[in-house]
Each structure stands twice: as structure tokens, then as C-alpha cells.
Design an enzyme around this catalytic site. Structure first.
Site, short mmCIF file in Angstrom:
data_model
loop_
_atom_site.label_atom_id
_atom_site.label_comp_id
_atom_site.label_asym_id
_atom_site.label_seq_id
_atom_site.Cartn_x
_atom_site.Cartn_y
_atom_site.Cartn_z
N ASP A 90 -2.25 -0.86 6.18
CA ASP A 90 -0.30 -0.24 5.10
C ASP A 90 0.51 -0.75 6.94
O ASP A 90 0.35 -1.48 7.67
CB ASP A 90 -0.11 0.55 4.65
N HIS B 153 6.32 0.96 3.44
CA HIS B 153 6.21 1.20 2.15
C HIS B 153 4.67 2.21 2.48
O HIS B 153 4.10 2.92 1.84
CB HIS B 153 5.49 -0.60 2.04
N SER C 180 0.80 -0.20 -5.74
CA SER C 180 0.86 0.28 -4.42
C SER C 180 1.03 1.70 -4.73
O SER C 180 0.17 2.22 -3.45
CB SER C 180 2.08 -0.35 -3.43
#
Length: 794
Positions: free
Chosen positions: A135, A194, A535
Site C-alpha cells: 500500500d 491510505h 479498500s
């Protein structure tokens, strides 16, 4: 300006601002080709039967970084040299992927599991399991990534964006050990947020103020930071080759440590066949089939984006069209066309009206304002065309309309499909336009690699629709809690498999934010922020898989999926889900209550010791157990229990349980009793051993029956028991005795003349009978003789 206009503008501004933290933005550099930090990276498919020879050949042409099954990542200067190698099936450039953007742990009931204690577990919380992430990075300084004792949860970070300390076997990036992370000297950061958010959903320890725990708060973490920021850092883009390298790295590290691993991929692309046949999908499937890892992926956020069309091609021309928004330099379109249509040619019409013929072959082309390439493969009786475009700035200032004419030589009853994706930095996305011969559809939108055969694909539903920010202001997204998220990608896959596998909370999820990112208006605190997307749903499932692996480290992919499906929840939003699953919900909403308790009530013997063995691997001493035992076991799975008692320390005492082995289902109740047996020896009056046996405590035995004592000196004289004597004790009357411990018994035998008496009486009776018979015959004879004489005298 009129009042009505003011209201409209205000609404638009509010909606834009609210959605900004959650938008999925696509890459602003080529969707395939070289990574700015490396040379040309290629994904090579090799012949499975010649893997070793192919790797040797590839190493002579370029640098091999990862080899997973038949998929190899190679850095090389010349694609043609790779294609010319004898064991190479195909070569293509590495594709780019993008991110797939409460206390949701209460929603899925993972907190219940974390608190659960039983005979075999002290909290089902992911202990001893690694969760791997690929990620945007992780803020390893965040308190949620430390255990309560101050130890970092993160075992390794491999940062592809920082050079200086590559892992063994690789020539790029910086690997941080746990010690370096603990010291705070690891140079890796997360500037996007994120990755930090995703990792916290799965594995946060909840140590920061606010205490948002993850699904598996005791799990360990290996993190691979890869890709780079796009669109002023509002989103992120990943490179396929780097994803493969990252997956390979995580699996290798887990194997070295001997720990089970689940890998979360909150990323994906819509460009491909959506049939499980891409290189990345095949590599992930290979790892899962080999038992190396369980892999979970976000299903994607494309359902409501008008980025997929489907229709039937009649013989002749069918025209499709789409819009590319401003601030876009790269876009791709994927076509899946039945080979029955016999399509040999496409015709592209860009916004300037120039017509470009695209034949059915792999090649690269160019026009005055853009470059393009064509990739092509056939799978499951379908041709998959992938067209990649690099465009100039000519159309940046407005939406641009593109058209593509498909020329079919035959009509087919099967559907053709098309997907589009771009790297736009606009706040509107690329989208298909309505047209004849096709429809815009939210079906078949599960992204790659979630569409792989052995990857668990996760859709998203709304578990929260409002939250309060750090300033005390309530913010709402206007959704209904419990409903499917409109953006959550739908199945099935193009080869007919049901996807997603399951849905999980994906809106609005509050979890950790990097401490280096300034506080924003939607943040809950300096430690936590809200986000939406599949996600966010995917790490919920990865966390639950970690709970399963804690209980059964060697469990197979099929068994994991079976547990997720059979424990999934249905409600008024999902409706009754058919046995074969749903293309919207999969098999239902994620339920972390993956197990149940088996209750054992044990009546133990005060002197017994031993072990209880669960499923042939978990062993616990009987001495440490009470009379009531709760054993936690996975739902829909039997628990095998074996009682093994210690019988080596005393010669004349042994212990046994009833039953000794049993198989229980979750929720069962069973009673077990542990008893003693004592050795009993029986001797004759001359101290000769007649018999020895084991007798349960407090049981009564009949010695005469046990011995079948009627041994004869001869036929006429038999033995019988006249009494019993315990050694060194008094006479016991009768033939029965209660056994309360190890016992030696001497029997007192008496001569029994019953047979002799019976024989004498029998013989006497026979003699008397014979004599009587003799007398009767004699009397009859005399009588008959006297009668004859009388006749003669007349």
C-alpha cells in the site's frame, strides 16, 4: 445571483468537500511501461514445465526479481530479446494499479472474539499471525501499531520509494527491521494515509487516544510501501511488477519465521479480461494453491462509475463511445469479444475526427496527438483486446469524446464487454456514453486482482453514515446504514464465477491517520480519520482471516472461504442469498463470530493426571483444568478430543476415561468421567496365581465366576470356594468382593462330593430298577409256565 442559484452552488460545494477524502483517483503516469525509479519492468509468462530453464535464460537477458509459478518479473533493456527466448509464452509491460478507496469491529462482532477466553484460547485476536500489506506506506510511529508493552507490531517495512538498504535478493528500496522501527530510525513514511488507515482496520492495537482497535489487534504486520503519489497527493498509483515483488517478499518473510500469513490488497484495476487470467491473478492463485498465503482483495469501486458496457455484436459495425475528462494524460480500454464474432479489426475515432484502423495483433501505434499500444490474448473462447493511450495536453481544457467501431464478421449470442480506466486528476471520471447495441452496466465490474480464482474478493456496505469531527461538528454522507455501497463493484466474473465472495463495512470507517499529515476538517482527531471504499472493507476480512489462522495455522483456502460463507449474515438489505451466492453481496455480510464453544463436563479422579489433545496438535495438562471446560472451535468444523492419562507411575493402578475419544460440533455438550482401575490377583491356597485382572474402582467381582473354579481332582470330587482371604486380612464370607484398591486374594477351596453322591444314588437307582425288572420278568415267566401245565393236565 438569485437565491435558488445560491442554494444550488452551496449544495455542490458541500458534496464535493465531503467526498474529497474518499475519492479514488487514478494514476497520472503511464498505465504501463517503466517505473521512474527503475529500468523497463516486464511481466513474463513462462512454460510451467520448463521453469528452471526459463529462469536461467531470463537471467541472461535481464534481472529477475520475483518468480511466482509461471509469472516472472524481469527488468531488461530489450523486450524483443525476452520474447525470443524459447521458454517464454508472453511478455508485456508492467501495468499500473490504483487504490480502492464506527467502530466497524462492533458491526462485524470481532470485539466479542477478541475478548473470548476458553480452554484453548485466551482471546481470538490474531496472535501469531502475520498480516501483509502492499500500500501507500504506514506511519510506524502511530501508537496503534504498538502493543501495550511498547513493542512494535511491525516486523518489517520494505519501502520501494527510498533507496539504500534493499532486501536480500532485490536491488532497490529500503528494508527496515523491527529493531530499526522500534528505534524510530526507519526512513519510511506515509504521506497519503491510505496504507496507514487500511493496516489499522485490520490490526490496530487501539493504543492511541480514542482506542479504535482493529479486527485482529494482536496480529503482526509486514508492510511493503510501493507506488507513488498522483494528483497533488490526493491518490496513489501502483506498479504491477512492484506488487508482485511485494507479495513475494511478504511470503518469503513469513516462511522464514514459520508463521501463517494473510495478505491484503486494497488496490486494483479495471483493465483486463475480468476472467482470472491476468499475470498478477495467476501469480496470486499459485501462491494460494501452494498453501503459501491467504490473499484478500478489494472488489473495486467501479459499479456506479459508468465504466463498463456490455452488448451483443451483430455482423457488421457497432460503435461505442466514451468521454475522457480534462487533466488526463493516460487512459486504457479493455474489450472482451467472443471469438464467434470473428472481429479482426477496430477503428478508433479520437476527438479530432481522425480515423485509425487497429488490426487484430499486438503492436504500438501513434497519431499526431497521442501514442497507443495494443495487447491481445485469447482465453475461454474470447479475444481480450487491451488498448493503452498516452495523450498530449490538447484536450485538457474540456471533456473529449472518443469513439471505437467494432467490425464483426459474424453474429454471436454471447455478450461483448468493455471497461475503461484513466489517470485523470479531474473530479469527474472517464465514462461510457449510451449507444445502440450495448448498455452501461454495473455488473462484471469486480476489479483485478479480486477477480482471481483463489483471491477473496470483498465488496462494501454502509456501516456508518455520519460522524463527528474533532471540532464537534456532525458530518453526514446521506447514506442508509446497512445498504450496499453504490460504488461497490458487482460480479460475476466473465468466466461465470460469483464475485465478490463477501461484503464488509466500507463506509464510513474511522481508523488511524498518519501523524505527519495535518489535521483536516473531516478528521476525528489527530490520530483518526474517516474513509470510504472497498479498500476499507477488504482489511476487515483480512483481519477475520487472521483470527481463523490463529486457530488453525495450516487451514486451506477452501476451508477459510467455507467458514466465511457459512458464517456470513443475511438481513433485510441482503435478502435471502441463494446457495450459489450473489453478484452484489457474495455470500452475505462479514461475521467475525467464526467459532463457537464446545462444553465439556469432566468428573475427574483425585489421583489421575494426564493430557487433553485437541485435533492432534494442541495439548493441555489435565491437572490445570476444572470440572467444566469450554473449548473454542471454528464453526462448521468438528473438534477431535483425545484424553491421554498417565499410567506409568504406579504398577497396580491405572486410569481411563469414558469416552476416551470423541468428535464434537460447535455448541455440543459432552460429559466425561475419569475412573481408576486396580490390579486384582487371585491365588490358590498354595499361593499359586490363578488369575489376574483389572477391575474398576468400587466394582464388585464374583470370584467363583471369574475363576470357573470347578476344577476336579477326579470326576467324583469337585472344588468349591469356601471363602476368600485378602492377604494379611481376615476371612471374607461369600464369593463376592468390592474392589477399592489393588487387591490380592487367596481362595479357600472345599472338596465337593456332590458328584460322587449323585453317582452313587444314580447307580443304586439303576440297580434297584434292574432288580425290579428282573423280578417282574421272573414272575411273568413262572405265571406263564404254571398256566401251560394246567392246560396239559386237563
Amino acid at each position: 445571483m438569485r437565491g435558488g442559484d445560491v442554494k444550488i452552488v452551496s449544495i455542490i460545494v458541500v458534496i464535493t468537500v465531503i467526498l474529497l477524502p474518499f475519492l479514488t483517483i487514478h494514476p497520472t503516469y503511464p498505465l504501463h511501461g517503466s517505473n521512474p525509479q527503475h529500468g523497463n519492468r516486464y511481466i513474463v509468462n513462462i512454460a510451467e514445465e520448463d521453469v528452471d530453464l526459463a529462469l536461467e535464460e531470463l537471467a541472461g537477458v535481464g534481472s529477475v526479481t520475483s518468480a511466482i509459478g509461471e509469472v516472472v518479473v524481469v527488468e531488461a533493456d530489450n523486450r524483443e530479446e525476452l520474447e525470443a527466448l524459447p521458454y517464454v509464452k508472453s511478455v508485456r509491460e508492467s501495468r499500473r494499479f490504483s487504490v480502492r478507496l464506527a467502530r466497524s469491529t462492533v458491526e462485524i462482532q470481532s470485539e466479542y472474539m477478541n475478548r473470548l477466553t476458553s480452554f484453548n484460547v485466551n482471546g481470538v485476536d490474531g496472535k501469531g499471525v502475520i498480516i501483509g500489506f502492499i500500500d501507500t506506506g504506514i506511519d510506524y510511529r502511530h501508537p496503534d501499531f504498538y502493543f501495550p508493552n511498547g513493542t512494535s507490531k511491525i516486523l518489517y517495512i520494505w519501502d520501494h520509494t527510498v533507496d539504500g538498504n534493499p532486501p536480500e535478493g532485490f536491488d532497490y528500496g529500503y528494508e527496515c527491521s523491527r529493531e530499526e522501527i522500534q528505534r524510530g530510525t526507519c526512513p519510511s513514511t506515509d504521506t497519503n494515509g491510505h496504507g496507514t488507515h487500511v493496516a489499522a482496520i485490520a490490526a490496530s492495537s487501539g493504543q492511541a487516544p480514542g482506542g479504535y482497535k482493529g479486527v485482529a489487534p494482536a496480529a503482526l504486520i509486514i508492510f511493503v510501501k510501493t507506488g507513488r503519489p498522483v494528483c497533488e497527493d490526493r491518490s496513489w498509483a501502483f506498479d504491477e511488477a512492484e506488487i508482485l515483488d511485494g507479495v513475494y517478499y511478504i511470503v518469503e518473510k513469513a516462511e522464514e519465521m514459520g508463521l501463517p500469513v494473510v495478505i491484503n490488497l486494497s488496490l486494483g484495476t479495471d483493465i483486463g479480461g475480468h476472467d482470472g487470467n491476468s499475470a498478477l491473478e495467476k501469480a496470486l492463485d499459485y501462491l494460494v494453491e501452494q498453501g503459501k498465503a491467504i490473499i484478500v482483495a478489494a472488489a473495486g469501486n467501479s459499479a456506479s462509475d459508468e465504466r463498463h458496457i456490455m452488448g451483443r455484436l451483430d455482423a457488421g459495425e457497432t460503435e461505442i463511445s466514451w468521454v475522457i475528462p480534462p487533466r488526463t494524460t493516460i487512459f486504457s480500454i479493455a474489450l472482451s469479444i467472443p471469438i464467434d464474432n470473428n472481429v479482426n479489426e477496430l477503428k478508433l475515432i479520437p476527438p479530432d475526427g481522425e480515423e485509425i484502423t487497429i488490426p487484430r495483433k499486438v503492436y504500438a501505434g501513434a497519431s499526431k496527438k497521442f501514442n497507443f499500444s495494443v495487447d491481445l490474448y485469447t482465453f475461454n473462447a474470447r479475444d481480450v483486446w487491451i488498448l493503452d493511450f498516452n495523450i498530449s495536453n490538447s484536450w485538457f481544457w474540456q471533456d473529449s469524446l472518443w469513439k471505437l467501431k467494432i467490425y464483426a464478421n459474424n453474429t454471436s449470442n454471447q455478450y461483448f464487454h468493455a471497461w475503461i480506466e484513466s489517470n485523470t486528476c479531474s473530479f469527474v471520471f472517464e465514462r461510457f456514453q449510451p449507444g445502440d447495441g450495448y448498455v452501461i452496466s454495473d455488473d462484471y465490474t469486480v476489479s483485478i486482482p479480486a477477480s482471481a480464482r483463489y483471491v477473496i474478493a470483498v465488496g462494501a456496505y454502509v456501516s456508518r453514515s455520519k460522524w463527528v469531527n474533532y471540532a464537534g461538528e456532525e458530518i453526514s454522507i446521506g447514506k442508509t446504514v446497512g445498504e450496499i455501497e453504490s460504488f461497490s463493484s458487482r460480479g460475476p466474473t466473465l468466466d461465470g464465477r460469483v464475485k465478490p465472495d463477501i461484503t464488509a463495512p466500507g463506509s464510513v470507517i474511522i481508523a488511524a491517520k498518519p501523524l505527519n499529515i495535518p489535521l483536516g476538517p473531516y478528521d476525528v482527531s489527530e490520530y483518526y480519520t474517516p474513509r470510504r471504499g472497498t479498500s476499507m472493507a477488504s482489511p476487515h476480512v483480512a483481519g477475520v482471516v487472521a483470527l481463523i489462522l490463529q486457530l488453525e495455522p495450516n487451514i486451506s483456502y477452501e476451508e477459510v472461504v467455507d467458514i466465511l460463507r457459512k458464517t456470513a449474515r443475511e438481513d433485510r438489505f441482503t435478502g435471502e442469498i441463494p446457495e450459489e451466492g450473489s453478484p452484489v453481496w457474495g455470500w452475505g455480510k462479514l461475521n467475525a463470530k467464526i467459532g463457537d464453544v464446545v462444553r465439556l463436563y469432566i468428573k475427574k479422579h483425585k489421583n489421575a493426571s494426564g493430557l487433553i489433545i485437541l485435533n492432534n496438535n494442541s495439548i493441555i495438562s489435565l491437572d490445570k483444568l476444572g470440572n467444566e471446560i469450554n473449548i473454542f472451535t471454528l464453526k462448521n468444523r468438528a473438534t477431535n478430543i483425545t484424553i491421554v492419562l498417565n499410567n506409568t507411575f504406579k504398577e497396580d493402578v491405572r486410569y481411563y476415561s469414558t469416552p476416551e475419544k470423541l468428535t464434537l460440533q460447535p455448541g455440543d455438550i459432552e460429559y466425561i468421567e475419569i475412573k481408576a482401575q486396580y490390579r486384582v490377583r487371585i491365588y490358590d491356597p498354595d499361593n499359586r496365581l490363578l488369575k489376574q485382572l483389572w477391575v474398576s474402582e468400587n466394582a464388585t467381582i464374583n470370584v467363583e465366576q471369574l475363576l470357573n473354579i470347578n476344577d476336579a481332582k477326579n470326576f467324583f470330587v469337585q472344588h468349591r470356594i469356601g471363602g476368600l482371604v485378602k492377604f494379611n486380612e481376615q476371612l471374607i464370607k461369600g464369593k463376592e468382593i468390592e474392589i477399592t484398591g489393588p487387591t490380592d486374594i487367596k481362595v479357600i477351596l472345599l472338596d465337593d462330593y456332590t458328584n460322587l453322591f449323585i453317582t452313587f444314588i444314580t447307580l443304586a437307582s439303576l440297580m434297584v430298577t434292574a432288580y425290579i425288572i428282573h423280578l417282574r420278568r421272573k414272575y411273568t415267566f413262572i405265571r406263564n409256565t404254571n398256566g401251560d401245565n394246567a392246560e396239559d393236565g386237563r
